[in-house]
Design an enzyme around this catalytic site. Structure first.
Site, PDB file in Angstrom:
ATOM      1  N   GLN A 105      -7.443  -6.259  12.374  1.00 51.67           N
ATOM      2  CA  GLN A 105      -8.185  -5.040  12.677  1.00 51.67           C
ATOM      3  C   GLN A 105      -7.257  -3.830  12.547  1.00 51.67           C
ATOM      4  O   GLN A 105      -7.695  -2.697  12.711  1.00 51.67           O
ATOM      5  CB  GLN A 105      -8.742  -5.119  14.104  1.00 51.67           C
ATOM      6  CG  GLN A 105      -9.718  -6.275  14.313  1.00 51.67           C
ATOM      7  CD  GLN A 105     -10.059  -6.489  15.781  1.00 51.67           C
ATOM      8  OE1 GLN A 105      -9.233  -6.956  16.574  1.00 51.67           O
ATOM      9  NE2 GLN A 105     -11.276  -6.157  16.155  1.00 51.67           N
ATOM     10  N   HIS A 123     -10.400  -3.085   8.638  1.00 50.38           N
ATOM     11  CA  HIS A 123     -10.532  -1.652   8.914  1.00 50.38           C
ATOM     12  C   HIS A 123      -9.756  -0.792   7.906  1.00 50.38           C
ATOM     13  O   HIS A 123      -9.465   0.369   8.170  1.00 50.38           O
ATOM     14  CB  HIS A 123     -10.073  -1.327  10.342  1.00 50.38           C
ATOM     15  CG  HIS A 123     -10.989  -1.882  11.401  1.00 50.38           C
ATOM     16  ND1 HIS A 123     -10.572  -2.193  12.669  1.00 50.38           N
ATOM     17  CD2 HIS A 123     -12.309  -2.197  11.368  1.00 50.38           C
ATOM     18  CE1 HIS A 123     -11.599  -2.675  13.370  1.00 50.38           C
ATOM     19  NE2 HIS A 123     -12.651  -2.688  12.597  1.00 50.38           N
ATOM     20  N   CYS A 131      -9.929   9.640  -3.773  1.00 50.38           N
ATOM     21  CA  CYS A 131     -10.689  10.865  -3.971  1.00 50.38           C
ATOM     22  C   CYS A 131     -12.146  10.633  -3.577  1.00 50.38           C
ATOM     23  O   CYS A 131     -12.746   9.643  -3.987  1.00 50.38           O
ATOM     24  CB  CYS A 131     -10.590  11.285  -5.434  1.00 50.38           C
ATOM     25  SG  CYS A 131     -11.611  12.716  -5.831  1.00 50.38           S
ATOM     26  N   CYS A 159      -9.181  15.608 -10.288  1.00 46.89           N
ATOM     27  CA  CYS A 159     -10.423  16.405 -10.321  1.00 46.89           C
ATOM     28  C   CYS A 159     -10.470  17.518  -9.274  1.00 46.89           C
ATOM     29  O   CYS A 159     -11.397  18.314  -9.261  1.00 46.89           O
ATOM     30  CB  CYS A 159     -11.636  15.492 -10.180  1.00 46.89           C
ATOM     31  SG  CYS A 159     -11.921  14.924  -8.499  1.00 46.89           S
ATOM     32  N   SER A 198      -8.559  -7.496  21.983  1.00 46.59           N
ATOM     33  CA  SER A 198      -9.374  -7.655  23.182  1.00 46.59           C
ATOM     34  C   SER A 198     -10.754  -8.200  22.814  1.00 46.59           C
ATOM     35  O   SER A 198     -11.587  -8.433  23.680  1.00 46.59           O
ATOM     36  CB  SER A 198      -9.499  -6.315  23.903  1.00 46.59           C
ATOM     37  OG  SER A 198      -9.939  -5.338  22.980  1.00 46.59           O
ATOM     38  N   ASN A 218      -3.280 -12.637  24.361  1.00 48.54           N
ATOM     39  CA  ASN A 218      -3.573 -11.215  24.573  1.00 48.54           C
ATOM     40  C   ASN A 218      -3.233 -10.867  26.023  1.00 48.54           C
ATOM     41  O   ASN A 218      -3.475 -11.664  26.923  1.00 48.54           O
ATOM     42  CB  ASN A 218      -5.063 -10.941  24.295  1.00 48.54           C
ATOM     43  CG  ASN A 218      -5.362  -9.461  24.179  1.00 48.54           C
ATOM     44  OD1 ASN A 218      -4.715  -8.743  23.419  1.00 48.54           O
ATOM     45  ND2 ASN A 218      -6.338  -8.982  24.936  1.00 48.54           N
TER      46      ASN A 218
HETATM   47 ZN   LIG Z   1     -10.794  12.987  -8.012  1.00 45.99          ZN
END
Ligand SMILES: [Zn+2]
Length: 252
Positions: A105, A123, A131, A159, A198, A218
């Protein structure tokens, strides 16, 4: 309640017998690398509520300067952290063939930097940004440099549109890695070794239900403790190297 040594032996036994074992890691494995756990009490909670409001695709789109000023100092701290003994121990377990890979995570990339080969980052991560218009990727260091030079938000060199970090924001669906590993786990997972999570952030936490056996290391209790074969509430950086040593002792 069995002693720590007996628990370590039991985990080593489960790892040795498992055909397909995975590790699932959360913020707790990286706190020993100096990265704050946003979901732990104290400073974490304050940071968390601040961030949850700001780290969204709406804020990025509508108030990019606010987004970057909140996110960048923190992300830079993550990017500068170093792996700790817990990351290295998991890399060793993979090298020895006792875990197939790691689902994390975390966005800090510390598993790869510790030598892990198969890592699913549900994640996202901090190696690149992309971009928002053309999708071209840039090294995260380039976003950092632009930010430090006052280009807020950093712009795509191709761009001219805004660049975003390749991390999953609070209101976004999980990364492709989540769906890939979900399918893999469905194919069979004997053992899930949870480290420093957790298990309260869904849907990532729900992955543990796909494993036959569960081990949890944990500091705080989790909602899955009762289903786990072994629960250890100690620092991962101290426990995992002992598990590696125990696994080595069991190997012929
Ligand atoms: Zn771009």
């Amino acid at each position: 309640m069995p002693g720590l040594e007996a628990q370590i032996q039991e985990i080593a036994g489960l790892l040795t017998k498992a055909r397909t074992a995975f590790a699932l890691t959360g913020a707790g494995i990286s706190t020993e690398s100096g990265i704050p756990d946003f979901r732990s009490p104290g400073k974490g909670l304050w940071v968390s509520t601040q961030l949850m409001d700001v780290l969204t695709s709406e804020v990025l789109q509508n108030e990019p300067e606010r987004f970057y000023k909140a996110a960048m100092p923190l992300l830079a701290e993550f990017a500068a952290a170093e792996p700790n003994p817990a990351h290295r121990a998991l890399a060793e377990l993979e090298r020895l063939g006792h875990i197939y890979g790691i689902i994390t995570q975390n966005i800090d990339g510390l598993h790869q930097r510790a030598g892990s080969q198969r890592v699913w980052e549900v994640h996202g991560h901090l190696r690149t940004g992309s971009c928002v218009c053309c999708g071209r990727k840039q090294p995260f260091a380039r976003l950092q440099k632009s930010y430090e030079e006052g280009e807020i938000p950093p712009r795509c060199p191709a761009c001219g549109h805004m660049l975003r970090p390749d991390v999953v924001m609070f209101n976004e669906p999980l990364a492709r890695d989540f769906f890939d590993v979900h399918d893999l786990l469905y194919g069979g997972c004997d053992l899930m070794l949870v480290v420093g999570s957790s298990l309260t952030v869904y849907p990532a936490a729900g992955l543990v239900t796909l494993a036959r056996d569960l081990v949890i290391i944990n500091l705080q209790p989790t909602p899955y403790d009762e289903q786990a074969r072994v629960v250890i509430r100690e620092k991962a950086g101290e426990v995992l190297p002992k598990i590696v040593a125990a696994v080595r002792d069991m190997s012929p």
